[in-house]
Scaffold this motif. Structure first.
Motif, PDB file in Angstrom:
ATOM      1  N   ARG A 171      -5.416 -11.840  -1.377  1.00  0.00           N
ATOM      2  CA  ARG A 171      -5.309 -10.478  -0.851  1.00  0.00           C
ATOM      3  C   ARG A 171      -6.681  -9.903  -0.547  1.00  0.00           C
ATOM      4  O   ARG A 171      -7.630 -10.116  -1.305  1.00  0.00           O
ATOM      5  N   PRO A 172      -6.797  -9.156   0.545  1.00  0.00           N
ATOM      6  CA  PRO A 172      -8.073  -8.506   0.842  1.00  0.00           C
ATOM      7  C   PRO A 172      -8.283  -7.292  -0.053  1.00  0.00           C
ATOM      8  O   PRO A 172      -7.342  -6.790  -0.675  1.00  0.00           O
ATOM      9  N   LEU A 173      -9.515  -6.835  -0.109  1.00  0.00           N
ATOM     10  CA  LEU A 173      -9.859  -5.628  -0.839  1.00  0.00           C
ATOM     11  C   LEU A 173      -9.938  -4.460   0.136  1.00  0.00           C
ATOM     12  O   LEU A 173     -10.259  -4.636   1.313  1.00  0.00           O
ATOM     13  N   SER A 174      -9.623  -3.282  -0.358  1.00  0.00           N
ATOM     14  CA  SER A 174      -9.731  -2.105   0.505  1.00  0.00           C
ATOM     15  C   SER A 174     -11.194  -1.877   0.852  1.00  0.00           C
ATOM     16  O   SER A 174     -12.098  -2.190   0.084  1.00  0.00           O
ATOM     17  N   TRP A 175     -11.429  -1.343   2.024  1.00  0.00           N
ATOM     18  CA  TRP A 175     -12.786  -1.086   2.492  1.00  0.00           C
ATOM     19  C   TRP A 175     -12.865   0.319   3.071  1.00  0.00           C
ATOM     20  O   TRP A 175     -11.979   0.707   3.826  1.00  0.00           O
ATOM     21  N   PRO A 176     -13.864   1.116   2.721  1.00  0.00           N
ATOM     22  CA  PRO A 176     -14.995   0.781   1.855  1.00  0.00           C
ATOM     23  C   PRO A 176     -14.556   0.543   0.411  1.00  0.00           C
ATOM     24  O   PRO A 176     -13.565   1.096  -0.046  1.00  0.00           O
ATOM     25  N   LEU A 177     -15.315  -0.294  -0.273  1.00  0.00           N
ATOM     26  CA  LEU A 177     -15.010  -0.592  -1.664  1.00  0.00           C
ATOM     27  C   LEU A 177     -15.218   0.647  -2.526  1.00  0.00           C
ATOM     28  O   LEU A 177     -16.198   1.377  -2.342  1.00  0.00           O
TER      29      LEU A 177
END
Length: 223
Positions: A197-203
């Motif tokens: 799963r990707p991470l939300s951006w901006p972190l």
């Protein structure tokens, strides 16, 4: 023909020894973003190695991804080299991010010489980190940068276009920043499998040094 023997039965009969995986040492180079550190095998940037951030376009917050690390290194007295940046760094924005300007060195180089200059900085053992923007590097050039980071025990950081994701790279870590939707993907991480799963951006961070899209972060320097 020899009969096939189930691996589990050999293990149960103690006729086959299973080695225990050796735990990788924790990185001494945290990214500054707990969510990202949590999904990286060593808990931070790979040490003495080249890491890549792949971008669809400039100005989507790529500096905000690197500033916590560069600030920490310069505050500890380390030297950070920016090799042939495509934009002239705006000192106030870097200072507001916590980067010590007296420990920041901008290396001007022609595009044909930029990779060579980055390699020399990485290999020199004089820099804590080297940030570069290699222009269409071939596999040999990237391998030289990776080897130079290992030789100089330096943190190598390369910003490259997203199109580079279609090609293999010797970099120990490859991150991709995306804008639609805004997210960060771990494409490659040495020592483990990339998270699905990707991470939300901006972190999310406790205290962001500057807004990711703050227009004050740089002024064009394309000449």
């Amino acid at each position: 023909m020899n009969s096939v023997v189930a691996l589990d039965s050999l293990l149960d009969a103690r006729r086959l020894w299973r080695g225990q995986p050796q735990a990788r040492p924790s990185s001494r180079q945290p990214t500054g973003f707990p969510a990202l550190d949590a999904v990286l095998p060593s808990g931070g940037w790979p040490e003495a190695a080249l890491s890549e951030a792949l971008l669809p376009l400039d100005g989507i917050g790529e500096l905000a991804l690197l500033w916590p690390t560069l600030a920490r290194l310069t505050q500890a007295g380390g030297l950070v080299a920016l090799v042939a940046p495509p934009y002239l760094p705006f000192p106030a924005a870097w200072a507001n991010a916590g980067v010590r300007l007296d420990r920041l060195q901008v290396v001007r180089a022609e595009p044909r010489d930029a990779a060579w200059a980055a390699e020399q900085c990485l290999r020199s053992a004089a820099c804590a980190a080297v940030l570069c923007w290699p222009q269409q590097p071939d596999d040999r050039t990237l391998r030289r940068l990776q080897l130079a980071a290992e030789t100089g025990q330096c943190l190598g950081l390369a910003l490259r276009p997203s199109s580079a994701a279609a090609h293999a790279s010797p970099a120990a870590l490859r991150l991709a920043l995306e804008v639609r939707p805004p997210q960060l993907r771990v494409l490659k991480c040495r020592g483990g499998n990339p998270p699905a799963r990707p991470l939300s951006w901006p972190l999310p961070v406790g205290e962001s040094p500057a807004p990711p899209n703050d227009p004050r972060t740089a002024v064009p320097d394309r000449a």
